[in-house]
Design an enzyme around this catalytic site. Structure first.
Site, PDB file in Angstrom:
ATOM      1  CG  ASP A   1     -34.904 -33.819 -14.489  1.00 53.43           C
ATOM      2  OD1 ASP A   1     -36.215 -33.475 -13.858  1.00 53.43           O
ATOM      3  OD2 ASP A   1     -33.960 -33.324 -14.021  1.00 53.43           O
ATOM      4  CB  SER A   2     -36.326 -29.666 -15.934  1.00 47.58           C
ATOM      5  OG  SER A   2     -35.969 -30.145 -14.340  1.00 47.58           O
TER       6      SER A   2
ATOM      7  CB  CYS B   1     -38.122 -31.874  -5.981  1.00 47.71           C
ATOM      8  SG  CYS B   1     -37.002 -30.953  -6.734  1.00 47.71           S
TER       9      CYS B   1
ATOM     10  CG  HIS C   1     -32.833 -31.137  -7.377  1.00 48.01           C
ATOM     11  ND1 HIS C   1     -33.234 -31.351  -8.652  1.00 48.01           N
ATOM     12  CD2 HIS C   1     -31.323 -30.125  -7.904  1.00 48.01           C
ATOM     13  CE1 HIS C   1     -32.482 -30.592  -9.573  1.00 48.01           C
ATOM     14  NE2 HIS C   1     -31.748 -30.061  -9.287  1.00 48.01           N
TER      15      HIS C   1
ATOM     16  CD  GLU D   1     -28.929 -27.628 -10.139  1.00 47.66           C
ATOM     17  OE1 GLU D   1     -28.359 -26.568 -10.512  1.00 47.66           O
ATOM     18  OE2 GLU D   1     -29.785 -28.247 -10.520  1.00 47.66           O
TER      19      GLU D   1
ATOM     20  CB  CYS E   1     -39.102 -33.694 -14.502  1.00 47.70           C
ATOM     21  SG  CYS E   1     -39.344 -32.014 -13.814  1.00 47.70           S
TER      22      CYS E   1
HETATM   23  N1  DGL Z   1     -36.697 -31.797 -11.767  1.00 46.99           N
HETATM   24  C1  DGL Z   1     -37.384 -30.775 -11.142  1.00 46.99           C
HETATM   25  C2  DGL Z   1     -38.609 -31.392 -10.185  1.00 46.99           C
HETATM   26  O1  DGL Z   1     -38.232 -32.576 -10.017  1.00 46.99           O
HETATM   27  C3  DGL Z   1     -36.729 -29.834 -10.432  1.00 46.99           C
HETATM   28  C4  DGL Z   1     -35.791 -28.590 -11.157  1.00 46.99           C
HETATM   29  C5  DGL Z   1     -36.708 -27.978 -11.960  1.00 46.99           C
HETATM   30  O2  DGL Z   1     -37.130 -26.886 -11.186  1.00 46.99           O
HETATM   31  O3  DGL Z   1     -36.580 -28.065 -12.975  1.00 46.99           O
HETATM   32  O4  DGL Z   1     -39.523 -30.722  -9.910  1.00 46.99           O
END
Ligand code: DGL
Length: 271
Positions: A13-14, A187, A189, A155, A76
Site C-alpha cells: 500500500d501507499s 480506499c 482507509h 488518520e 492500495c
Molecule cells: N491507499 C490509498 C488508497 O487506497 C489511500 C491513501 C493515499 O492516498 O495514498 O487509495
C-alpha cells in the site's frame, strides 16, 4: 514456474491503510505468512500523477518479489487503479488487486445495478472501478465521488466524529440522490469509518468493504492455484515501511486491530 505454498503473501500500500486488508487476510486465512510493505515516506499517492505512482509501484513490486512472495496483493486502490498492469508485467506470481475484488463483490451485491463508488481523486478519475464493474455486469450504472478529506480524518482518528459525519453527508449527497443500492468503499482507509458511513447512507444501501472483498478473492485464488499453506503452525507477519512518522504506532495498530511488529524501515535513495 512451481511456487512453494509455504511462502508468504506480499501485500502493499501507499502507507499503513493497507493494513485493513492485512487484518481481513489474517481473519480469513489465519495460517498464511504475510509480508507487508507501506510507503509511509511518500504517502499519500491519491493526489499524485500516474507516472509517479507507476514508478513507486515498480520499486515496491521488485522489493516484495525479492522477499520470495507467492502472490502479490495490491491493497492500495490508487495503485490498483493506475498501475495494476505495471505489477502484472513484472510479476511471475499471481497478482490480485482491490479494485478487481471490490468490483466483483459489488456486481454480486447489487439488485438494481445502481452502484456508488467512493475513493481518492486519482482512483475516481481513473474510472477503474466503473470499467471493472462493467466487465462483471454491463448494465450497471456507476456513480463515483472523490472523498479526499476522508484519508486525513481517519488518520486523525476521527472515526465517529461529527466533522467526519458532516463531511460524509456532503460527499455522499449527490451519490445518494442517484438512488444507489450498493456503495463501494474504494480506499484502504474507508473500512475504518464503515459504521459511520452505514449510518449516513442508511440500512438500504449495502456497503462493499474492499478489504473483506480482497481477503475472499485471495482465499479463492490461493485455492485455485494450489497455493494454500498446509502448515497449521503460527504464521509470521513482517512489516516494511519507508518511514516511521509521529503517531505511526497508534495509527498502524488502529488499522491492524492488533500490535504491529516487527517493523523494518527501508531506506531508498530515490525518493
Ligand atoms: N491507499 C490509498 C488508497 O487506497 C489511500 C491513501 C493515499 O492516498 O495514498 O487509495
Amino acid at each position: 514456474m512451481r511456487i512453494d505454498p509455504s511462502r508468504p503473501i506480499g501485500v502493499f500500500d501507499s502507507g499503513i491503510g493497507g493494513l485493513t486488508v492485512v487484518r481481513a487476510l489474517m481473519e480469513r486465512l489465519p495460517f498464511e505468512h504475510i509480508v507487508y510493505f507501506g510507503d509511509t515516506a511518500r504517502v499519500p499517492y491519491g493526489v499524485k500523477s500516474v507516472e509517479t505512482i507507476a514508478h513507486y509501484t515498480t520499486q515496491i513490486t521488485q522489493f516484495l518479489l525479492e522477499k520470495q512472495v507467492k502472490t502479490l496483493i495490491i491493497a492500495c486502490n490508487t495503485m490498483a487503479s493506475v498501475a495494476a498492469q505495471t505489477v502484472c508485467d513484472l510479476s511471475p506470481v499471481p497478482v490480485l488487486d482491490v479494485i478487481e475484488a471490490g468490483a466483483y463483490m459489488a456486481a454480486a451485491a447489487t439488485h438494481t445495478g445502481r452502484i456508488g463508488v467512493i475513493g481518492t481523486p486519482t482512483t475516481v478519475n481513473s474510472n477503474a472501478y466503473a470499467r471493472a464493474i462493467h466487465a462483471q455486469r454491463n448494465d450497471a450504472r456507476i456513480y463515483s465521488q472523490a472523498c479526499p478529506l476522508f484519508v486525513p480524518l481517519v488518520e486523525e482518528g476521527w472515526l465517529e466524529h461529527e466533522v467526519t459525519r458532516l463531511t460524509a453527508l456532503e460527499y455522499l449527497r449527490p451519490v445518494l440522490a442517484e438512488d444507489i443500492d450498493t456503495l463501494v468503499l474504494g480506499c484502504t482507509h474507508y473500512p475504518l469509518i464503515k459504521p459511520l458511513l452505514q449510518d449516513v447512507v442508511g440500512q438500504d444501501v449495502q456497503l462493499v468493504d474492499s478489504a473483506e472483498a480482497m481477503a475472499e478473492r485471495t482465499a479463492a485464488l490461493l485455492a485455485q492455484h494450489g497455493l494454500l499453506n498446509e502448515s497449521r503452525a503460527q504464521p509470521c507477519y513482517e512489516y516494511y515501511v519507508t518511514d516511521v512518522p509521529v503517531k505511526f504506532q497508534t495509527i498502524g495498530e488502529r488499522f491492524l486491530g492488533r500490535s504491529l511488529s516487527p517493523i523494518h524501515v527501508v531506506k531508498w535513495q530515490d525518493k
